[in-house]
Design a protein around this motif. Structure first.
Motif, PDB file in Angstrom:
ATOM      1  N   GLY A   1       0.795  -1.220   0.000  1.00 37.68           N
ATOM      2  CA  GLY A   1       0.000   0.000   0.000  1.00 37.68           C
ATOM      3  C   GLY A   1       0.821   1.260   0.000  1.00 37.68           C
ATOM      4  O   GLY A   1       0.268   2.362  -0.095  1.00 37.68           O
ATOM      5  N   GLY A   2       2.143   1.145   0.103  1.00 34.32           N
ATOM      6  CA  GLY A   2       2.999   2.331   0.090  1.00 34.32           C
ATOM      7  C   GLY A   2       2.915   3.071  -1.227  1.00 34.32           C
ATOM      8  O   GLY A   2       2.768   2.467  -2.287  1.00 34.32           O
ATOM      9  N   VAL A   3       3.019   4.394  -1.170  1.00 34.01           N
ATOM     10  CA  VAL A   3       2.887   5.218  -2.364  1.00 34.01           C
ATOM     11  C   VAL A   3       4.126   5.051  -3.236  1.00 34.01           C
ATOM     12  O   VAL A   3       5.261   5.151  -2.744  1.00 34.01           O
ATOM     13  CB  VAL A   3       2.708   6.705  -1.992  1.00 34.01           C
ATOM     14  CG1 VAL A   3       2.655   7.575  -3.245  1.00 34.01           C
ATOM     15  CG2 VAL A   3       1.432   6.881  -1.167  1.00 34.01           C
ATOM     16  N   LEU A   4       3.917   4.784  -4.516  1.00 35.30           N
ATOM     17  CA  LEU A   4       5.046   4.666  -5.435  1.00 35.30           C
ATOM     18  C   LEU A   4       5.784   5.997  -5.527  1.00 35.30           C
ATOM     19  O   LEU A   4       5.167   7.058  -5.633  1.00 35.30           O
ATOM     20  CB  LEU A   4       4.556   4.243  -6.820  1.00 35.30           C
ATOM     21  CG  LEU A   4       3.928   2.848  -6.906  1.00 35.30           C
ATOM     22  CD1 LEU A   4       3.345   2.616  -8.305  1.00 35.30           C
ATOM     23  CD2 LEU A   4       4.943   1.761  -6.575  1.00 35.30           C
TER      24      LEU A   4
ATOM     25  N   LEU B   1      -7.641  -0.922  -4.598  1.00 34.60           N
ATOM     26  CA  LEU B   1      -7.657  -1.193  -3.160  1.00 34.60           C
ATOM     27  C   LEU B   1      -7.704   0.100  -2.363  1.00 34.60           C
ATOM     28  O   LEU B   1      -7.199   1.139  -2.804  1.00 34.60           O
ATOM     29  CB  LEU B   1      -6.404  -1.980  -2.749  1.00 34.60           C
ATOM     30  CG  LEU B   1      -6.166  -3.344  -3.409  1.00 34.60           C
ATOM     31  CD1 LEU B   1      -4.818  -3.912  -2.976  1.00 34.60           C
ATOM     32  CD2 LEU B   1      -7.287  -4.314  -3.090  1.00 34.60           C
ATOM     33  N   ASN B   2      -8.300   0.026  -1.192  1.00 35.05           N
ATOM     34  CA  ASN B   2      -8.239   1.107  -0.218  1.00 35.05           C
ATOM     35  C   ASN B   2      -7.075   0.837   0.731  1.00 35.05           C
ATOM     36  O   ASN B   2      -6.766  -0.319   1.034  1.00 35.05           O
ATOM     37  CB  ASN B   2      -9.532   1.186   0.601  1.00 35.05           C
ATOM     38  CG  ASN B   2     -10.734   1.563  -0.247  1.00 35.05           C
ATOM     39  OD1 ASN B   2     -10.694   2.540  -0.993  1.00 35.05           O
ATOM     40  ND2 ASN B   2     -11.802   0.789  -0.135  1.00 35.05           N
ATOM     41  N   VAL B   3      -6.443   1.892   1.199  1.00 33.79           N
ATOM     42  CA  VAL B   3      -5.384   1.781   2.200  1.00 33.79           C
ATOM     43  C   VAL B   3      -5.809   2.606   3.404  1.00 33.79           C
ATOM     44  O   VAL B   3      -5.956   3.826   3.312  1.00 33.79           O
ATOM     45  CB  VAL B   3      -4.030   2.292   1.656  1.00 33.79           C
ATOM     46  CG1 VAL B   3      -2.935   2.087   2.703  1.00 33.79           C
ATOM     47  CG2 VAL B   3      -3.664   1.595   0.350  1.00 33.79           C
ATOM     48  N   SER B   4      -6.023   1.947   4.549  1.00 33.88           N
ATOM     49  CA  SER B   4      -6.485   2.644   5.752  1.00 33.88           C
ATOM     50  C   SER B   4      -5.329   3.381   6.421  1.00 33.88           C
ATOM     51  O   SER B   4      -4.154   3.213   6.052  1.00 33.88           O
ATOM     52  CB  SER B   4      -7.106   1.650   6.728  1.00 33.88           C
ATOM     53  OG  SER B   4      -6.116   0.754   7.212  1.00 33.88           O
TER      54      SER B   4
ATOM     55  N   GLY C   1      -2.582   1.273   7.500  1.00 38.52           N
ATOM     56  CA  GLY C   1      -1.908   0.500   6.472  1.00 38.52           C
ATOM     57  C   GLY C   1      -2.600  -0.774   6.048  1.00 38.52           C
ATOM     58  O   GLY C   1      -2.051  -1.548   5.262  1.00 38.52           O
ATOM     59  N   LYS C   2      -3.825  -1.008   6.513  1.00 38.00           N
ATOM     60  CA  LYS C   2      -4.566  -2.206   6.118  1.00 38.00           C
ATOM     61  C   LYS C   2      -5.193  -2.012   4.738  1.00 38.00           C
ATOM     62  O   LYS C   2      -5.642  -0.909   4.385  1.00 38.00           O
ATOM     63  CB  LYS C   2      -5.661  -2.521   7.140  1.00 38.00           C
ATOM     64  CG  LYS C   2      -5.132  -2.852   8.534  1.00 38.00           C
ATOM     65  CD  LYS C   2      -4.315  -4.129   8.533  1.00 38.00           C
ATOM     66  CE  LYS C   2      -3.868  -4.517   9.941  1.00 38.00           C
ATOM     67  NZ  LYS C   2      -3.054  -5.749   9.954  1.00 38.00           N
ATOM     68  N   LEU C   3      -5.220  -3.071   3.949  1.00 38.34           N
ATOM     69  CA  LEU C   3      -5.751  -3.009   2.587  1.00 38.34           C
ATOM     70  C   LEU C   3      -7.119  -3.658   2.512  1.00 38.34           C
ATOM     71  O   LEU C   3      -7.397  -4.638   3.204  1.00 38.34           O
ATOM     72  CB  LEU C   3      -4.790  -3.733   1.625  1.00 38.34           C
ATOM     73  CG  LEU C   3      -3.330  -3.295   1.638  1.00 38.34           C
ATOM     74  CD1 LEU C   3      -2.537  -4.097   0.601  1.00 38.34           C
ATOM     75  CD2 LEU C   3      -3.197  -1.808   1.371  1.00 38.34           C
TER      76      LEU C   3
END
Length: 481
Positions: free
Chosen positions: A171-174, A259-262, A265-267
């Protein structure tokens, strides 16, 4: 090289003469375009050697693993210049794509030191990086003792460069500040429209500017062109590769996510929103009304060859796929044109998802410094310009190449609309997926669900709800959700 030719090339390298003036001047000296290109390459090699110790690894040999592709062909065609510049030897193995990635996985998973560097897709590094199979290249890029001063890291298209960097956190931002540069972008594919202008004229259809217009145009082309021609080609096989080209490019233009990233960090799955369901219904309708009869078998190859053979009127897929279909011995060579596509009428510009052919360094290389010398040359501005102007190296990832008049004229001459398409869509081009280790599994399931929708085995709303539930379960089981 005679003194006058050398002086003119040196003036070009100093920025005192533009490429048009260089070519005109060399032509006046009686040099053919091919000879002029060779001399320019030699001049650039000489200029590179003046600013950096390219001979630091003289006598060494590195080995590459390559996919059979025009990007690899361009590199091989220019390899003698690298050997002259560095005194190094380069050997390589080339495999067709249907077996290539298996070869890469086999070598890396076995910790084999056989290959020093290899071609890869950026998506694959989401597996290779966390597994410890490839090297973070920031160490070399940021070291002036190991990277030549003309490498121009900022010359890479920002969206493409950032899409090749990830911090390894699901989920980390590219392209984040803490991202690791798992690969160097080499060439990439935007997803836009390639169309058969003659067929559009026959059916009285204009190039679609949004999703509503695309659905209507594809249906009219299917109805009015005749001869069994269908309106639009898009991929449909049960593979992650069905989701990433036109489909995700249009989907993302409506601000929809995979996907959602909370905050913690949960997907979680994001494809069962009301907006996503509306988009899926349009996409499914378009395929049912205007796609090929055996759409569920269609890969890059079938989408492209149908367009090149005149079996389809347009494709919404990789721009370079249309580029290759507009040449060679394809029946429709010279009859195709190109257009950027903004699926959402409310969007400011196209936002194409991209595929990036890149170069990665094996973590098991016996000589990483020597390998980096090759990688920086192969991804440098001089080789990029050679590939773009002398070979079929599209799309280059460097801004300076896209500003080159000779390259732009080459495209404008034979690929109508290609340059304009690129200029409009490149600012919004990047990978739109959420990086995470289940990428291939989840996108393949998405494609399988899309097949069921098109086959009317499941309603769109129900299918997406089922898909989201399945994905959420897999994410939680993997400790990601």
């Amino acid at each position: 090289m005679h003194e006058k030719e050398k002086d003119l090339i040196d003036a070009f390298l100093r920025g005192q003469v533009d490429r048009r003036g260089l070519i005109k001047g060399l032509g006046a000296m009686g040099l053919a375009a091919g000879t002029a290109g060779t001399l320019l390459n030699l001049g650039q090699t000489r200029a590179l050697a003046a600013d950096f110790d390219w001979q630091a690894h003289k006598g060494k040999t590195i080995k590459l693993l390559l996919n059979k592709h025009p990007y690899a062909d361009a590199m091989i065609a220019n390899l003698d210049n690298f050997k002259k510049l560095t005194g190094m030897e380069v050997v390589y193995d080339v495999f067709p794509e249907d077996v290539y990635f298996d070869k890469v996985t086999a070598a890396l998973s076995a910790s084999s030191p056989e290959y020093d560097a290899f071609m890869t897709g950026a998506y694959m590094t989401w597996t290779y990086g966390p597994a410890g199979w490839i090297t973070d290249l920031n160490e070399w890029i940021q070291d002036p003792a190991k990277t030549n001063p003309n490498y121009a890291w900022d010359d890479f298209l920002p969206g493409v460069r950032k899409s090749c960097a990830w911090n390894g956190q699901p989920g980390g931002v590219l392209g984040s500040d803490d991202a690791k540069q798992w690969c160097i972008p080499w060439g990439f594919e935007q997803n836009n429209i390639t169309y058969n202008k003659g067929m559009f004229d026959t059916a009285g259809v204009t190039v679609p500017g949004n999703m509503d217009e695309m659905v209507a145009a594809a249906a009219k082309l299917t109805k009015d062109v005749g001869g069994g021609v269908y309106g639009i080609g898009v991929r449909g096989s049960r593979s992650w590769a069905t989701i990433h080209p036109g489909f995700l490019s249009a989907y993302a233009n409506f601000d929809q996510k995979d996907l959602n990233v909370s905050a913690d960090g949960k997907l979680s799955a994001a494809m069962n929103t009301a907006e996503s369901k509306a988009f899926h219904k349009q996409w499914v309708q378009m395929i049912q009304e205007s796609g090929p009869k055996d759409w569920s078998t269609y890969t890059w190859y079938q989408v492209g060859t149908d367009l090149g053979a005149g079996a389809s009127a347009m494709i919404f897929d990789a721009d370079i796929l249309g580029y290759f279909m507009n040449g060679g011995d394809n029946k429709m060579a010279g009859k195709l044109a190109f257009s950027a596509f903004k699926a959402n009428p409310a969007a400011k510009a196209p936002t194409p998802n991209i595929w990036i052919w890149s170069l990665s360094m094996s973590n098991f290389s016996k000589d990483k410094d020597a390998t980096w010398y090759f990688m920086q040359w192969a991804s440098g501005p001089e080789h990029a310009l050679f590939g773009a102007t002398k070979m079929d190296f599209v799309n280059p990832v460097r801004q300076s190449v896209w500003k080159d008049e000779v390259f732009r004229e080459k495209l404008n001459k034979s690929y109508p609309g290609y340059v304009e398409m690129f200029d409009v869509s490149a600012p919004g081009a990047s990978i739109k997926f959420t990086p995470q280790p289940l990428f291939f599994d989840l996108t393949t399931e998405w494609a399988a669900t899309l097949q069921k929708m098109v086959a009317k085995e499941v309603p769109v709303d129900e299918g997406l709800d089922m898909l989201a539930t399945s994905i959420d379960g897999q994410l939680k089981e993997a400790g990601l959700g």
